[in-house]
Design a protein around this motif. Structure first.
Motif, PDB file in Angstrom:
ATOM      1  N   HIS A 249      42.876  43.378   7.395  1.00  0.00           N
ATOM      2  CA  HIS A 249      44.332  42.802   7.327  1.00  0.00           C
ATOM      3  C   HIS A 249      44.726  42.623   8.826  1.00  0.00           C
ATOM      4  O   HIS A 249      45.683  41.867   8.962  1.00  0.00           O
ATOM      5  CB  HIS A 249      45.327  43.383   6.389  1.00  0.00           C
ATOM      6  N   ARG A 250      44.482  43.520   9.542  1.00  0.00           N
ATOM      7  CA  ARG A 250      45.296  43.571  11.020  1.00  0.00           C
ATOM      8  C   ARG A 250      44.186  42.748  11.796  1.00  0.00           C
ATOM      9  O   ARG A 250      44.632  42.097  12.968  1.00  0.00           O
ATOM     10  CB  ARG A 250      45.162  44.924  11.578  1.00  0.00           C
ATOM     11  N   ALA A 251      42.967  42.231  11.662  1.00  0.00           N
ATOM     12  CA  ALA A 251      42.270  41.863  12.596  1.00  0.00           C
ATOM     13  C   ALA A 251      42.252  40.387  12.779  1.00  0.00           C
ATOM     14  O   ALA A 251      41.959  39.878  14.009  1.00  0.00           O
ATOM     15  CB  ALA A 251      40.737  42.206  12.205  1.00  0.00           C
ATOM     16  N   ALA A 252      42.901  39.775  11.779  1.00  0.00           N
ATOM     17  CA  ALA A 252      43.347  38.346  11.973  1.00  0.00           C
ATOM     18  C   ALA A 252      43.976  38.071  13.096  1.00  0.00           C
ATOM     19  O   ALA A 252      43.903  36.926  13.753  1.00  0.00           O
ATOM     20  CB  ALA A 252      43.918  37.745  10.663  1.00  0.00           C
ATOM     21  N   ARG A 253      44.816  38.962  13.767  1.00  0.00           N
ATOM     22  CA  ARG A 253      45.703  38.683  14.671  1.00  0.00           C
ATOM     23  C   ARG A 253      45.020  39.197  16.108  1.00  0.00           C
ATOM     24  O   ARG A 253      45.659  39.005  17.324  1.00  0.00           O
ATOM     25  CB  ARG A 253      46.956  39.319  14.555  1.00  0.00           C
ATOM     26  N   GLU A 254      43.964  39.839  16.021  1.00  0.00           N
ATOM     27  CA  GLU A 254      43.142  40.390  17.122  1.00  0.00           C
ATOM     28  C   GLU A 254      42.589  39.262  18.204  1.00  0.00           C
ATOM     29  O   GLU A 254      42.583  39.800  19.484  1.00  0.00           O
ATOM     30  CB  GLU A 254      42.382  41.446  16.936  1.00  0.00           C
ATOM     31  N   PRO A 255      41.919  38.370  17.744  1.00  0.00           N
ATOM     32  CA  PRO A 255      40.901  37.620  18.674  1.00  0.00           C
ATOM     33  C   PRO A 255      41.922  37.112  19.755  1.00  0.00           C
ATOM     34  O   PRO A 255      41.236  37.073  21.078  1.00  0.00           O
ATOM     35  CB  PRO A 255      40.534  36.557  17.775  1.00  0.00           C
ATOM     36  N   GLU A 256      43.014  36.600  19.727  1.00  0.00           N
ATOM     37  CA  GLU A 256      43.740  36.215  20.744  1.00  0.00           C
ATOM     38  C   GLU A 256      44.191  37.189  21.789  1.00  0.00           C
ATOM     39  O   GLU A 256      44.146  36.969  23.051  1.00  0.00           O
ATOM     40  CB  GLU A 256      45.126  35.408  20.506  1.00  0.00           C
ATOM     41  N   SER A 257      44.217  38.367  21.548  1.00  0.00           N
ATOM     42  CA  SER A 257      44.635  39.425  22.393  1.00  0.00           C
ATOM     43  C   SER A 257      43.221  40.034  23.015  1.00  0.00           C
ATOM     44  O   SER A 257      43.242  40.539  24.291  1.00  0.00           O
ATOM     45  CB  SER A 257      45.177  40.639  21.733  1.00  0.00           C
ATOM     46  N   LEU A 258      42.028  39.851  22.672  1.00  0.00           N
ATOM     47  CA  LEU A 258      40.846  40.329  23.181  1.00  0.00           C
ATOM     48  C   LEU A 258      40.277  39.366  24.161  1.00  0.00           C
ATOM     49  O   LEU A 258      39.872  39.661  25.137  1.00  0.00           O
ATOM     50  CB  LEU A 258      39.627  40.484  21.863  1.00  0.00           C
ATOM     51  N   VAL A 259      40.518  37.945  23.750  1.00  0.00           N
ATOM     52  CA  VAL A 259      39.954  37.057  24.944  1.00  0.00           C
ATOM     53  C   VAL A 259      40.652  37.298  26.087  1.00  0.00           C
ATOM     54  O   VAL A 259      40.149  36.963  27.314  1.00  0.00           O
ATOM     55  CB  VAL A 259      39.953  35.597  24.491  1.00  0.00           C
ATOM     56  N   SER A 260      41.727  37.888  26.337  1.00  0.00           N
ATOM     57  CA  SER A 260      42.574  38.014  27.679  1.00  0.00           C
ATOM     58  C   SER A 260      41.424  38.921  28.631  1.00  0.00           C
ATOM     59  O   SER A 260      41.640  38.763  29.675  1.00  0.00           O
ATOM     60  CB  SER A 260      43.773  38.556  27.284  1.00  0.00           C
ATOM     61  N   ALA A 261      40.626  39.776  28.081  1.00  0.00           N
ATOM     62  CA  ALA A 261      39.752  40.597  28.907  1.00  0.00           C
ATOM     63  C   ALA A 261      38.518  39.449  29.228  1.00  0.00           C
ATOM     64  O   ALA A 261      37.898  40.193  30.271  1.00  0.00           O
ATOM     65  CB  ALA A 261      39.154  41.694  27.901  1.00  0.00           C
ATOM     66  N   ILE A 262      38.466  38.415  28.935  1.00  0.00           N
ATOM     67  CA  ILE A 262      37.477  37.663  29.593  1.00  0.00           C
ATOM     68  C   ILE A 262      38.049  36.642  30.546  1.00  0.00           C
ATOM     69  O   ILE A 262      38.600  35.881  29.953  1.00  0.00           O
ATOM     70  CB  ILE A 262      36.540  37.003  28.196  1.00  0.00           C
ATOM     71  N   ALA A 263      37.830  36.653  31.596  1.00  0.00           N
ATOM     72  CA  ALA A 263      38.349  35.978  32.860  1.00  0.00           C
ATOM     73  C   ALA A 263      37.518  34.666  33.044  1.00  0.00           C
ATOM     74  O   ALA A 263      36.487  34.658  33.022  1.00  0.00           O
ATOM     75  CB  ALA A 263      38.320  36.614  34.190  1.00  0.00           C
ATOM     76  N   LEU A 264      38.426  33.467  32.752  1.00  0.00           N
ATOM     77  CA  LEU A 264      37.959  32.284  33.015  1.00  0.00           C
ATOM     78  C   LEU A 264      38.569  31.662  34.355  1.00  0.00           C
ATOM     79  O   LEU A 264      39.727  31.984  34.763  1.00  0.00           O
ATOM     80  CB  LEU A 264      38.162  31.343  31.886  1.00  0.00           C
ATOM     81  N   ASP A 265      37.811  30.631  35.085  1.00  0.00           N
ATOM     82  CA  ASP A 265      38.346  29.860  36.252  1.00  0.00           C
ATOM     83  C   ASP A 265      37.754  28.566  36.100  1.00  0.00           C
ATOM     84  O   ASP A 265      36.873  28.224  35.523  1.00  0.00           O
ATOM     85  CB  ASP A 265      37.846  30.848  37.651  1.00  0.00           C
ATOM     86  N   ARG A 266      38.166  27.902  37.190  1.00  0.00           N
ATOM     87  CA  ARG A 266      37.798  26.410  37.335  1.00  0.00           C
ATOM     88  C   ARG A 266      36.196  26.219  37.811  1.00  0.00           C
ATOM     89  O   ARG A 266      35.727  25.314  37.689  1.00  0.00           O
ATOM     90  CB  ARG A 266      38.810  25.727  38.141  1.00  0.00           C
ATOM     91  N   TRP A 267      35.972  27.069  38.395  1.00  0.00           N
ATOM     92  CA  TRP A 267      34.459  27.358  39.113  1.00  0.00           C
ATOM     93  C   TRP A 267      34.002  28.615  38.973  1.00  0.00           C
ATOM     94  O   TRP A 267      34.614  29.640  38.819  1.00  0.00           O
ATOM     95  CB  TRP A 267      34.640  26.857  40.474  1.00  0.00           C
ATOM     96  N   ARG A 268      32.504  28.853  39.214  1.00  0.00           N
ATOM     97  CA  ARG A 268      31.795  30.139  39.446  1.00  0.00           C
ATOM     98  C   ARG A 268      32.349  30.705  40.656  1.00  0.00           C
ATOM     99  O   ARG A 268      32.663  30.213  41.544  1.00  0.00           O
ATOM    100  CB  ARG A 268      30.329  29.879  39.057  1.00  0.00           C
ATOM    101  N   ASP A 269      32.379  32.136  40.334  1.00  0.00           N
ATOM    102  CA  ASP A 269      32.869  33.066  41.446  1.00  0.00           C
ATOM    103  C   ASP A 269      31.921  34.041  41.858  1.00  0.00           C
ATOM    104  O   ASP A 269      31.111  34.501  40.883  1.00  0.00           O
ATOM    105  CB  ASP A 269      34.276  33.794  41.084  1.00  0.00           C
ATOM    106  N   GLN A 270      31.739  34.509  42.935  1.00  0.00           N
ATOM    107  CA  GLN A 270      30.758  35.202  43.514  1.00  0.00           C
ATOM    108  C   GLN A 270      31.040  36.693  43.149  1.00  0.00           C
ATOM    109  O   GLN A 270      30.205  37.558  43.284  1.00  0.00           O
ATOM    110  CB  GLN A 270      30.476  35.191  44.903  1.00  0.00           C
ATOM    111  N   ASP A 271      32.298  37.257  42.746  1.00  0.00           N
ATOM    112  CA  ASP A 271      32.822  38.588  42.784  1.00  0.00           C
ATOM    113  C   ASP A 271      32.120  39.399  41.711  1.00  0.00           C
ATOM    114  O   ASP A 271      31.897  40.441  41.874  1.00  0.00           O
ATOM    115  CB  ASP A 271      34.109  38.666  42.397  1.00  0.00           C
ATOM    116  N   ALA A 272      31.547  38.578  40.606  1.00  0.00           N
ATOM    117  CA  ALA A 272      30.635  39.537  39.467  1.00  0.00           C
ATOM    118  C   ALA A 272      29.637  38.490  38.908  1.00  0.00           C
ATOM    119  O   ALA A 272      29.168  38.952  37.809  1.00  0.00           O
ATOM    120  CB  ALA A 272      31.838  39.702  38.245  1.00  0.00           C
ATOM    121  N   ASP A 273      29.182  37.433  39.605  1.00  0.00           N
ATOM    122  CA  ASP A 273      28.172  36.536  39.243  1.00  0.00           C
ATOM    123  C   ASP A 273      26.841  36.760  40.095  1.00  0.00           C
ATOM    124  O   ASP A 273      26.909  35.992  41.097  1.00  0.00           O
ATOM    125  CB  ASP A 273      28.846  34.984  39.352  1.00  0.00           C
ATOM    126  N   VAL A 274      25.978  37.555  39.760  1.00  0.00           N
ATOM    127  CA  VAL A 274      24.642  37.469  40.333  1.00  0.00           C
ATOM    128  C   VAL A 274      23.660  36.412  40.215  1.00  0.00           C
ATOM    129  O   VAL A 274      23.166  35.949  41.269  1.00  0.00           O
ATOM    130  CB  VAL A 274      23.927  38.764  39.592  1.00  0.00           C
TER     131      VAL A 274
END
Length: 432
Positions: A249-274
């Motif tokens: 019953h609590r999990a329905a609100r969780e996806p929005e808070s979890l995706v904040s741990a996935i960083a997005l940007d306008r282009w690929r970045d070298q800091d973590a992209d082998v």
């Protein structure tokens, strides 16, 4: 994430502070500054500052013109993806702030000297500081010219890309020290809730530790189905969440808070992209093999660095990540490339464009043989064998009945034996 504006902003603030402090310092400060306190009238000091400002602006225009030529050359001859490396290079990140400090300092000091009345001659530390900054600008100009000439050498360029790529790979390997042993993720249940991308962009990083902490606190199992470097569309699923029965019953609100741990940007970045580093080396090779440039030697240099990178990756922990909670239960499953994925990325396009060039084919065969020897997983060794056969087949189609083809076939057989335990054969004399 690094900011391109941090150092220039700090340099401008330093110029303002120096301009305010040194124009009309106290007597004790003048004594402490010693040789900087040149004697002169306000008018003479303004003349010195104006001269320094004009010289600094002229030197800065030379550096900017040189930088534009280098950026154009990197993008046109090698790959537009290399512009980000030049943008973050020490020459740009350090030299430009030196000129910003000098120009801002001179402007502020000239303005403040206009408010000082009188024509008396006395120590003026502002003039001495302006000359010191001018010397620093001259040194920065010489450094940037020499540094840029070194960067334009293809050997240094591909080595720099490979060095950055391996540094990123080692940092990602450090994150895996606390990972659980890899296990197959459980099938998706009917109660699973989707994780949706909050915006359009590229995945530039995934904070596994943050996902694990939130999943453990909320009694969830999180599956992220995109790897670093992948493009995502806003609202499309990028994974899912498996709630436990007690947390349904609590999990329905969780996806929005979890995706904040996935960083997005306008282009690929070298800091973590082998994969981006591997892609940059591939771009250099296939651009060199294009009819407009026709430079197999540059392709060979890129392939040598790809060999070093892939053999280095073979000794690191790759593939999907599994993160477990304190009780040992797997709660976070993250997608990541295997060694065979990097091998395919490094060879597929270069083989297609360079199959008709014997020296390129031999370097490709050597790359595959070295990776096959270094690979620890049976699947990766099988992929190396399959890649070798694909390269040889492409070469046969491109140069049927050509004399170098027999040499390539013999070398391929020796490389196959090397992947079974024999020493890696030396390159034929044709290669040099």
């Amino acid at each position: 994430m690094r900011s391109n504006w941090l150092l220039p902003t700090l340099a401008a603030l330093l110029g303002v502070v120096l301009g305010v402090v040194l124009v009309d310092p106290s007597a004790d400060s003048v004594w402490a500054l010693g040789g900087l306190a040149w004697r002169g009238t306000p008018r003479e000091t303004r003349t010195v500052l104006s001269t320094v400002l004009g010289t600094a602006i002229t030197s800065l225009s030379i550096i900017l013109s040189l930088s534009m030529l280098v950026a154009q050359n990197l993008g046109a001859q090698y790959s537009p993806r290399l512009l980000r490396i030049y943008q973050r290079d020490a020459g740009i990140r350090i030299v430009i702030p030196v000129f910003i400090t000098t120009c801002v300092y001179c402007v502020v000091a000239i303005q403040r000297f206009g408010l000082i009345p009188g024509v008396q001659e006395q120590p003026r530390p502002a003039a001495g500081m302006a000359v010191l900054l001018l010397v620093a600008c001259g040194a920065a100009l010489v450094f940037q010219v020499l540094h840029t000439l070194q960067l334009l050498r293809v050997e240094n360029l591909v080595r720099k890309v490979a060095g950055i790529t391996m540094a990123v790979a080692r940092r990602l390997d450090q994150r895996r020290q606390t990972d659980a042993p890899p296990v197959a993720p459980p099938p998706r249940s009917p109660h699973a809730l989707p994780l949706r991308a909050p915006a359009d962009g590229f995945v530039v990083d995934v904070d596994g530790a943050a996902l694990l902490a939130r999943a453990e606190a909320r009694r969830l199992v999180v599956h992220v189905n995109v790897a670093i470097g992948e493009p995502v569309l806003r609202g499309t699923p990028i994974g899912w969440v498996e709630p436990e029965r007690t947390g349904l019953h609590r999990a329905a609100r969780e996806p929005e808070s979890l995706v904040s741990a996935i960083a997005l940007d306008r282009w690929r970045d070298q800091d973590a992209d082998v994969a981006l580093g591997v892609r940059q080396l591939v771009d250099i090779a296939i651009k060199a093999l294009s009819p407009g440039i026709n430079d197999p030697y540059t392709a060979v240099e890129a392939l040598d660095q790809l060999t070093f990178v892939l053999c280095g990756l073979a000794h690191l922990r790759l593939g999907p990540r599994v993160l477990a909670d304190g009780d040992g239960r797997a709660r976070v499953f993250l997608r990541a490339p295997e060694l065979r994925d990097y091998l395919d990325l490094a060879t597929e396009q270069i083989t297609r464009y360079g199959a008709g060039e014997p020296v390129v084919v031999l370097r490709l065969l050597r790359l595959v043989g070295a990776v096959g020897q270094s690979a620890r997983e049976p699947e990766d060794r099988q992929a190396a064998h399959a890649t070798l056969q694909r390269i040889l087949a492409e070469a046969e189609r491109a140069r049927r009945d050509s004399p170098p083809l027999g040499l390539q076939q013999r070398y391929a057989r020796e490389v196959e034996r090397a992947m079974e335990g024999a020493p890696l054969p030396p390159l034929p004399a044709l290669e040099f």
